[in-house]
Design a protein around this motif. Structure first.
Motif, PDB file in Angstrom:
ATOM      1  N   GLY A 136     -22.396 -35.218 -22.738  1.00  0.00           N
ATOM      2  CA  GLY A 136     -21.274 -36.144 -22.835  1.00  0.00           C
ATOM      3  C   GLY A 136     -20.740 -36.253 -24.257  1.00  0.00           C
ATOM      4  N   ASP A 166     -15.551 -36.408 -17.799  1.00  0.00           N
ATOM      5  CA  ASP A 166     -15.573 -37.862 -17.571  1.00  0.00           C
ATOM      6  C   ASP A 166     -14.172 -38.456 -17.665  1.00  0.00           C
ATOM      7  N   ASP A 183     -18.137 -32.544  -9.728  1.00  0.00           N
ATOM      8  CA  ASP A 183     -19.005 -31.504  -9.151  1.00  0.00           C
ATOM      9  C   ASP A 183     -18.968 -31.591  -7.619  1.00  0.00           C
ATOM     10  N   GLY A 270     -26.569 -32.455 -20.230  1.00  0.00           N
ATOM     11  CA  GLY A 270     -26.193 -33.056 -18.953  1.00  0.00           C
ATOM     12  C   GLY A 270     -25.237 -32.219 -18.117  1.00  0.00           C
ATOM     13  N   ASP A 302     -30.230 -36.632 -19.675  1.00  0.00           N
ATOM     14  CA  ASP A 302     -31.150 -37.230 -20.647  1.00  0.00           C
ATOM     15  C   ASP A 302     -32.481 -37.624 -19.994  1.00  0.00           C
TER      16      ASP A 302
HETATM   17  O1  KG4 Z   1     -27.006 -34.964 -21.788  1.00  0.00           O
HETATM   18  P1  KG4 Z   1     -26.426 -36.132 -21.076  1.00  0.00           P
HETATM   19  O2  KG4 Z   1     -27.213 -36.719 -19.917  1.00  0.00           O
HETATM   20  O3  KG4 Z   1     -26.112 -37.310 -22.041  1.00  0.00           O
HETATM   21  C1  KG4 Z   1     -25.610 -37.093 -23.339  1.00  0.00           C
HETATM   22  O4  KG4 Z   1     -26.441 -36.815 -24.247  1.00  0.00           O
HETATM   23  O5  KG4 Z   1     -24.347 -37.146 -23.457  1.00  0.00           O
HETATM   24  O6  KG4 Z   1     -24.985 -35.671 -20.551  1.00  0.00           O
HETATM   25  C2  KG4 Z   1     -24.135 -36.551 -19.856  1.00  0.00           C
HETATM   26  C3  KG4 Z   1     -22.903 -35.771 -19.393  1.00  0.00           C
HETATM   27  C4  KG4 Z   1     -21.808 -36.665 -18.843  1.00  0.00           C
HETATM   28  O7  KG4 Z   1     -20.567 -36.278 -19.387  1.00  0.00           O
HETATM   29  C5  KG4 Z   1     -21.854 -36.393 -17.339  1.00  0.00           C
HETATM   30  O8  KG4 Z   1     -20.613 -36.572 -16.693  1.00  0.00           O
HETATM   31  C6  KG4 Z   1     -22.268 -34.928 -17.336  1.00  0.00           C
HETATM   32  O9  KG4 Z   1     -23.254 -34.844 -18.351  1.00  0.00           O
HETATM   33  N1  KG4 Z   1     -22.833 -34.503 -16.050  1.00  0.00           N
HETATM   34  C7  KG4 Z   1     -22.236 -33.595 -15.248  1.00  0.00           C
HETATM   35  C8  KG4 Z   1     -23.060 -33.471 -14.096  1.00  0.00           C
HETATM   36  N2  KG4 Z   1     -24.134 -34.298 -14.247  1.00  0.00           N
HETATM   37  C9  KG4 Z   1     -23.977 -34.908 -15.460  1.00  0.00           C
HETATM   38  N3  KG4 Z   1     -21.098 -32.914 -15.399  1.00  0.00           N
HETATM   39  C10 KG4 Z   1     -20.741 -32.089 -14.405  1.00  0.00           C
HETATM   40  N4  KG4 Z   1     -21.456 -31.910 -13.276  1.00  0.00           N
HETATM   41  C11 KG4 Z   1     -22.606 -32.573 -13.075  1.00  0.00           C
HETATM   42  N5  KG4 Z   1     -23.308 -32.384 -11.953  1.00  0.00           N
END
Ligand code: KG4
Ligand code: ZN
Length: 333
Positions: A136, A166, A183, A270, A302
Protein backbone atom coordinates in the motif's frame (compact mmCIF):
# COMPACT_ATOMS: atom_id res chain seq x y z
CA UNK A 1 17.67 -23.58 18.46
CA UNK A 2 16.68 -19.95 18.96
CA UNK A 3 13.00 -19.17 19.52
CA UNK A 4 12.09 -15.69 18.30
CA UNK A 5 8.94 -13.71 19.07
CA UNK A 6 8.15 -11.40 16.13
CA UNK A 7 5.95 -8.31 16.47
CA UNK A 8 4.45 -6.31 13.59
CA UNK A 9 2.38 -3.12 14.02
CA UNK A 10 3.46 -0.75 11.24
CA UNK A 11 0.04 -0.04 9.76
CA UNK A 12 -3.37 -1.53 10.63
CA UNK A 13 -2.56 -5.17 11.35
CA UNK A 14 -1.44 -6.22 14.82
CA UNK A 15 0.52 -9.41 14.40
CA UNK A 16 2.65 -11.74 16.52
CA UNK A 17 4.57 -14.83 15.45
CA UNK A 18 6.82 -17.49 16.93
CA UNK A 19 9.77 -18.76 14.90
CA UNK A 20 11.85 -21.68 16.23
CA UNK A 21 15.13 -22.40 14.48
CA UNK A 22 13.92 -20.77 11.26
CA UNK A 23 10.50 -22.52 11.27
CA UNK A 24 7.31 -20.53 11.77
CA UNK A 25 5.21 -22.12 14.52
CA UNK A 26 2.47 -19.49 14.65
CA UNK A 27 1.38 -16.30 12.90
CA UNK A 28 -1.51 -14.46 14.52
CA UNK A 29 -2.91 -11.47 12.62
CA UNK A 30 -5.55 -9.19 14.18
CA UNK A 31 -7.11 -7.09 11.42
CA UNK A 32 -8.63 -3.70 12.24
CA UNK A 33 -12.09 -3.31 10.77
CA UNK A 34 -12.70 0.12 12.32
CA UNK A 35 -11.12 1.86 9.29
CA UNK A 36 -13.77 0.54 6.86
CA UNK A 37 -16.15 3.31 7.91
CA UNK A 38 -13.56 5.93 6.90
CA UNK A 39 -12.41 4.45 3.57
CA UNK A 40 -8.78 4.30 4.69
CA UNK A 41 -6.50 3.83 7.69
CA UNK A 42 -6.97 6.52 10.36
CA UNK A 43 -3.57 6.64 12.13
CA UNK A 44 -4.84 7.65 15.58
CA UNK A 45 -7.49 4.90 15.57
CA UNK A 46 -4.94 2.35 14.32
CA UNK A 47 -2.66 3.13 17.23
CA UNK A 48 -5.45 2.72 19.77
CA UNK A 49 -6.60 -0.61 18.34
CA UNK A 50 -2.99 -1.88 18.35
CA UNK A 51 -2.95 -1.17 22.09
CA UNK A 52 -6.03 -3.34 22.54
CA UNK A 53 -4.80 -6.14 20.28
CA UNK A 54 -1.12 -6.49 21.06
CA UNK A 55 -1.30 -8.50 24.30
CA UNK A 56 -3.98 -10.99 23.10
CA UNK A 57 -2.15 -11.41 19.76
CA UNK A 58 1.15 -12.24 21.48
CA UNK A 59 -0.61 -14.53 23.95
CA UNK A 60 -2.36 -16.37 21.11
CA UNK A 61 0.88 -16.71 19.13
CA UNK A 62 2.50 -18.43 22.13
CA UNK A 63 -0.50 -20.75 22.59
CA UNK A 64 -0.69 -21.62 18.87
CA UNK A 65 3.04 -22.38 18.78
CA UNK A 66 2.58 -24.75 21.76
CA UNK A 67 5.49 -23.20 23.63
CA UNK A 68 5.79 -21.35 26.93
CA UNK A 69 6.95 -17.74 27.12
CA UNK A 70 9.99 -19.01 29.00
CA UNK A 71 11.13 -20.65 25.74
CA UNK A 72 11.51 -17.30 23.93
CA UNK A 73 15.16 -16.32 23.31
CA UNK A 74 14.75 -12.92 21.61
CA UNK A 75 12.15 -10.36 20.54
CA UNK A 76 12.14 -9.02 16.97
CA UNK A 77 9.99 -5.99 16.10
CA UNK A 78 9.22 -3.74 13.16
CA UNK A 79 11.12 -0.50 13.74
CA UNK A 80 9.89 1.13 10.50
CA UNK A 81 8.86 2.31 8.00
CA UNK A 82 5.21 2.85 8.90
CA UNK A 83 2.78 4.99 10.89
CA UNK A 84 4.63 6.34 13.90
CA UNK A 85 1.75 5.89 16.37
CA UNK A 86 1.23 2.30 15.22
CA UNK A 87 4.94 1.43 15.30
CA UNK A 88 5.22 2.91 18.79
CA UNK A 89 2.83 0.30 20.21
CA UNK A 90 4.78 -2.67 18.82
CA UNK A 91 8.17 -1.18 19.68
CA UNK A 92 7.09 -0.34 23.27
CA UNK A 93 5.63 -3.81 23.77
CA UNK A 94 8.76 -5.50 22.41
CA UNK A 95 11.00 -3.41 24.65
CA UNK A 96 8.89 -4.06 27.75
CA UNK A 97 8.73 -7.81 27.09
CA UNK A 98 12.49 -7.98 26.49
CA UNK A 99 13.28 -5.87 29.55
CA UNK A 100 11.04 -7.92 31.84
CA UNK A 101 12.51 -11.21 30.67
CA UNK A 102 16.07 -10.01 30.05
CA UNK A 103 16.02 -10.91 26.36
CA UNK A 104 17.91 -9.40 23.41
CA UNK A 105 16.00 -7.07 21.07
CA UNK A 106 16.19 -7.24 17.29
CA UNK A 107 15.04 -4.37 15.04
CA UNK A 108 13.59 -5.26 11.65
CA UNK A 109 12.97 -3.09 8.59
CA UNK A 110 9.40 -3.84 7.42
CA UNK A 111 10.31 -3.67 3.71
CA UNK A 112 13.30 -6.01 4.16
CA UNK A 113 11.00 -8.36 6.07
CA UNK A 114 8.55 -8.50 3.12
CA UNK A 115 11.51 -9.74 1.02
CA UNK A 116 12.67 -12.18 3.70
CA UNK A 117 9.19 -13.77 3.78
CA UNK A 118 10.66 -15.89 0.96
CA UNK A 119 12.80 -17.70 3.53
CA UNK A 120 9.82 -19.05 5.47
CA UNK A 121 8.91 -21.91 3.11
CA UNK A 122 10.66 -24.08 0.53
CA UNK A 123 11.76 -23.60 -2.19
CA UNK A 124 13.84 -20.57 -1.26
CA UNK A 125 15.35 -18.23 -3.87
CA UNK A 126 19.15 -18.14 -4.36
CA UNK A 127 21.19 -14.94 -4.06
CA UNK A 128 21.27 -12.71 -5.97
CA UNK A 129 17.57 -12.48 -6.80
CA UNK A 130 15.17 -9.73 -7.76
CA UNK A 131 12.13 -9.02 -5.62
CA UNK A 132 9.23 -6.84 -6.73
CA UNK A 133 7.89 -5.52 -3.42
CA UNK A 134 4.45 -4.01 -3.89
CA UNK A 135 2.36 -2.78 -0.97
CA UNK A 136 0.00 0.00 0.00
CA UNK A 137 2.92 2.36 0.63
CA UNK A 138 5.76 1.04 -1.54
CA UNK A 139 6.56 -0.18 -5.04
CA UNK A 140 10.17 -1.30 -5.29
CA UNK A 141 12.34 -3.57 -7.39
CA UNK A 142 14.95 -4.85 -4.96
CA UNK A 143 18.19 -6.58 -5.91
CA UNK A 144 18.72 -8.98 -3.01
CA UNK A 145 22.42 -9.86 -2.71
CA UNK A 146 22.21 -11.39 0.76
CA UNK A 147 19.79 -11.51 3.71
CA UNK A 148 20.56 -7.94 4.74
CA UNK A 149 22.34 -6.66 1.65
CA UNK A 150 19.58 -5.32 -0.56
CA UNK A 151 19.63 -2.53 -3.14
CA UNK A 152 16.55 -0.71 -4.45
CA UNK A 153 17.11 -0.56 -8.22
CA UNK A 154 13.68 0.85 -9.13
CA UNK A 155 10.84 2.52 -7.25
CA UNK A 156 7.77 4.67 -7.67
CA UNK A 157 8.11 8.41 -8.18
CA UNK A 158 4.68 9.04 -6.68
CA UNK A 159 1.87 6.61 -5.66
CA UNK A 160 2.47 2.96 -4.79
CA UNK A 161 0.74 0.23 -6.82
CA UNK A 162 -1.46 -0.70 -3.84
CA UNK A 163 -2.40 2.95 -3.42
CA UNK A 164 -3.45 3.06 -7.10
CA UNK A 165 -5.67 0.01 -6.53
CA UNK A 166 -7.10 1.41 -3.29
CA UNK A 167 -7.78 4.84 -4.83
CA UNK A 168 -9.39 3.26 -7.90
CA UNK A 169 -11.70 1.23 -5.70
CA UNK A 170 -12.64 4.40 -3.82
CA UNK A 171 -13.50 6.13 -7.14
CA UNK A 172 -15.65 3.08 -7.97
CA UNK A 173 -17.41 3.31 -4.60
CA UNK A 174 -16.14 -0.09 -3.44
CA UNK A 175 -15.50 -0.71 0.27
CA UNK A 176 -12.03 -0.41 1.84
CA UNK A 177 -9.55 -2.11 1.50
CA UNK A 178 -9.85 -1.85 -2.24
CA UNK A 179 -7.15 -4.20 -3.57
CA UNK A 180 -8.95 -7.45 -2.65
CA UNK A 181 -12.28 -6.06 -4.02
CA UNK A 182 -10.69 -5.21 -7.37
CA UNK A 183 -9.14 -8.69 -7.41
CA UNK A 184 -12.56 -10.26 -6.80
CA UNK A 185 -14.34 -8.37 -9.60
CA UNK A 186 -11.40 -8.68 -12.01
CA UNK A 187 -11.75 -12.48 -11.96
CA UNK A 188 -15.15 -12.25 -13.66
CA UNK A 189 -14.42 -9.29 -15.98
CA UNK A 190 -12.87 -8.75 -19.41
CA UNK A 191 -9.34 -7.32 -19.00
CA UNK A 192 -9.40 -5.96 -22.57
CA UNK A 193 -12.69 -4.07 -22.23
CA UNK A 194 -11.01 -0.69 -21.61
CA UNK A 195 -7.51 0.58 -22.36
CA UNK A 196 -5.67 2.69 -19.77
CA UNK A 197 -2.34 4.41 -20.55
CA UNK A 198 1.04 2.89 -19.64
CA UNK A 199 3.27 5.66 -18.19
CA UNK A 200 6.55 6.20 -20.04
CA UNK A 201 9.03 6.44 -17.17
CA UNK A 202 12.71 5.89 -17.99
CA UNK A 203 14.80 3.19 -16.31
CA UNK A 204 13.32 0.91 -13.66
CA UNK A 205 11.18 3.50 -11.87
CA UNK A 206 7.38 3.63 -11.79
CA UNK A 207 4.64 6.26 -11.72
CA UNK A 208 1.00 5.58 -10.92
CA UNK A 209 -0.45 9.07 -10.36
CA UNK A 210 -1.15 9.68 -14.09
CA UNK A 211 -2.98 6.38 -14.32
CA UNK A 212 -5.09 7.28 -11.30
CA UNK A 213 -6.10 10.59 -12.95
CA UNK A 214 -6.87 8.79 -16.24
CA UNK A 215 -9.16 6.37 -14.38
CA UNK A 216 -10.87 9.25 -12.55
CA UNK A 217 -11.61 11.10 -15.82
CA UNK A 218 -12.68 7.89 -17.55
CA UNK A 219 -15.25 7.15 -14.83
CA UNK A 220 -16.44 10.77 -14.69
CA UNK A 221 -16.94 11.02 -18.48
CA UNK A 222 -18.71 7.68 -18.79
CA UNK A 223 -20.94 8.32 -15.77
CA UNK A 224 -22.11 11.54 -17.46
CA UNK A 225 -23.33 9.46 -20.40
CA UNK A 226 -24.71 6.61 -18.27
CA UNK A 227 -25.27 7.21 -14.55
CA UNK A 228 -25.14 3.44 -13.98
CA UNK A 229 -21.87 3.00 -15.91
CA UNK A 230 -19.89 1.79 -12.88
CA UNK A 231 -22.56 -0.64 -11.63
CA UNK A 232 -23.16 -2.00 -15.14
CA UNK A 233 -19.48 -2.55 -15.90
CA UNK A 234 -17.76 -3.01 -12.54
CA UNK A 235 -16.13 -6.35 -13.40
CA UNK A 236 -14.76 -5.14 -16.75
CA UNK A 237 -13.46 -1.90 -15.22
CA UNK A 238 -11.69 -3.79 -12.41
CA UNK A 239 -10.23 -6.36 -14.81
CA UNK A 240 -8.94 -3.62 -17.16
CA UNK A 241 -7.41 -1.54 -14.35
CA UNK A 242 -5.79 -4.61 -12.79
CA UNK A 243 -4.39 -5.69 -16.16
CA UNK A 244 -2.77 -2.27 -16.73
CA UNK A 245 -1.21 -2.16 -13.24
CA UNK A 246 0.07 -5.73 -13.60
CA UNK A 247 1.62 -5.04 -17.04
CA UNK A 248 3.31 -1.86 -15.74
CA UNK A 249 4.83 -3.87 -12.87
CA UNK A 250 5.87 -6.91 -14.90
CA UNK A 251 7.34 -4.92 -17.82
CA UNK A 252 9.74 -3.20 -15.40
CA UNK A 253 10.54 -6.45 -13.63
CA UNK A 254 11.43 -8.03 -16.98
CA UNK A 255 13.67 -5.08 -17.81
CA UNK A 256 15.39 -5.35 -14.39
CA UNK A 257 15.98 -9.10 -14.76
CA UNK A 258 17.60 -8.53 -18.16
CA UNK A 259 19.68 -5.60 -16.88
CA UNK A 260 21.01 -7.50 -13.85
CA UNK A 261 21.08 -10.89 -15.58
CA UNK A 262 19.13 -12.52 -12.75
CA UNK A 263 17.05 -15.71 -13.11
CA UNK A 264 15.49 -15.96 -9.63
CA UNK A 265 12.59 -13.51 -9.47
CA UNK A 266 10.22 -13.02 -6.52
CA UNK A 267 7.09 -11.10 -5.52
CA UNK A 268 6.45 -9.63 -2.06
CA UNK A 269 4.16 -7.21 -0.22
CA UNK A 270 0.39 -6.97 0.10
CA UNK A 271 -0.28 -6.55 -3.63
CA UNK A 272 1.46 -9.87 -4.30
CA UNK A 273 -1.76 -11.41 -2.93
CA UNK A 274 -3.36 -10.22 -6.21
CA UNK A 275 -4.44 -13.12 -8.42
CA UNK A 276 -3.73 -11.31 -11.70
CA UNK A 277 -0.20 -10.40 -10.61
CA UNK A 278 0.54 -13.91 -9.31
CA UNK A 279 -0.69 -15.50 -12.55
CA UNK A 280 1.11 -12.87 -14.64
CA UNK A 281 4.43 -13.58 -12.95
CA UNK A 282 4.03 -17.32 -13.49
CA UNK A 283 3.35 -16.85 -17.21
CA UNK A 284 6.21 -14.37 -17.67
CA UNK A 285 8.52 -16.61 -15.62
CA UNK A 286 7.87 -19.55 -17.95
CA UNK A 287 8.46 -17.37 -21.00
CA UNK A 288 11.74 -16.00 -19.58
CA UNK A 289 12.89 -19.30 -18.02
CA UNK A 290 12.98 -17.68 -14.55
CA UNK A 291 12.60 -19.47 -11.23
CA UNK A 292 9.69 -17.57 -9.71
CA UNK A 293 8.83 -17.28 -6.01
CA UNK A 294 5.58 -16.06 -4.47
CA UNK A 295 5.00 -16.35 -0.72
CA UNK A 296 1.96 -18.11 0.70
CA UNK A 297 -1.02 -15.78 0.90
CA UNK A 298 -0.76 -15.21 4.68
CA UNK A 299 2.87 -14.07 4.30
CA UNK A 300 2.12 -11.53 1.51
CA UNK A 301 0.11 -8.94 3.43
CA UNK A 302 1.45 -7.52 6.69
CA UNK A 303 2.31 -10.28 9.16
CA UNK A 304 4.72 -10.96 12.01
CA UNK A 305 6.05 -14.24 10.57
CA UNK A 306 8.19 -12.21 8.18
CA UNK A 307 9.45 -10.15 11.15
CA UNK A 308 10.24 -13.31 13.12
CA UNK A 309 12.15 -14.90 10.22
CA UNK A 310 14.12 -11.69 9.63
CA UNK A 311 14.78 -11.65 13.39
CA UNK A 312 16.04 -15.22 13.21
CA UNK A 313 18.68 -14.35 10.59
CA UNK A 314 19.74 -11.29 12.61
CA UNK A 315 19.91 -13.43 15.76
CA UNK A 316 22.38 -15.75 14.00
CA UNK A 317 24.57 -12.70 13.28
CA UNK A 318 24.23 -11.43 16.87
CA UNK A 319 22.72 -8.20 15.52
CA UNK A 320 20.88 -6.73 18.53
CA UNK A 321 19.74 -3.24 19.53
CA UNK A 322 19.36 -1.44 22.84
CA UNK A 323 16.36 -0.27 24.86
CA UNK A 324 16.94 3.25 23.48
CA UNK A 325 15.78 2.22 19.97
CA UNK A 326 12.94 4.43 18.73
CA UNK A 327 10.52 3.70 15.85
CA UNK A 328 11.16 5.34 12.48
CA UNK A 329 8.33 6.44 10.17
CA UNK A 330 10.89 6.43 7.35
CA UNK A 331 13.60 3.83 7.48
CA UNK A 332 16.08 3.30 4.65
CA UNK A 333 17.45 -0.18 3.97
O1 KG4 B 1 1.93 -5.00 2.57
P1 KG4 B 1 0.57 -4.54 2.95
O2 KG4 B 1 -0.33 -5.52 3.68
O3 KG4 B 1 0.61 -3.25 3.81
C1 KG4 B 1 1.54 -2.22 3.56
O4 KG4 B 1 2.69 -2.35 4.04
O5 KG4 B 1 1.13 -1.27 2.82
O6 KG4 B 1 -0.14 -4.08 1.59
C2 KG4 B 1 -1.45 -3.55 1.58
C3 KG4 B 1 -1.88 -3.33 0.13
C4 KG4 B 1 -3.17 -2.54 0.00
O7 KG4 B 1 -3.01 -1.54 -0.98
C5 KG4 B 1 -4.18 -3.60 -0.44
O8 KG4 B 1 -5.24 -3.07 -1.22
C6 KG4 B 1 -3.29 -4.50 -1.28
O9 KG4 B 1 -2.08 -4.59 -0.53
N1 KG4 B 1 -3.86 -5.84 -1.47
C7 KG4 B 1 -4.25 -6.31 -2.68
C8 KG4 B 1 -4.77 -7.61 -2.46
N2 KG4 B 1 -4.67 -7.89 -1.13
C9 KG4 B 1 -4.09 -6.80 -0.55
N3 KG4 B 1 -4.21 -5.74 -3.89
C10 KG4 B 1 -4.70 -6.45 -4.91
N4 KG4 B 1 -5.22 -7.69 -4.80
C11 KG4 B 1 -5.28 -8.30 -3.61
N5 KG4 B 1 -5.79 -9.53 -3.51
ZN1 ZN C 1 3.73 -4.20 4.32
Amino acid sequence: MPVILGIESSCDETSASICADGKILSNVIANQTIHEAYGGVVPELASRVHQQNIVPAVQQSIVNAKISKNDIDAVAFTRGPGLLGSLLVGVSFAKAFALARNLPLIEVNHMQAHVLAHFIDEPKPSFPFLCLTVSGGHTQIVLVKDYFNMEIVGQTNDDAAGEALDKTSKILGLPYPGGPMIDKYARIGNPNAYQFPEPQIPGLDFSFSGLKTAILYFIRDNTRLNPNFVQDNIADICASVEKRIVTILLNKLKKAAQQYDVKDVALAGGVSANTGLRNGLKVLGEEMAWNTFIPQFQYCTDNAAMIAIAGYYKYLKGDFVGQDTAPLARMPF
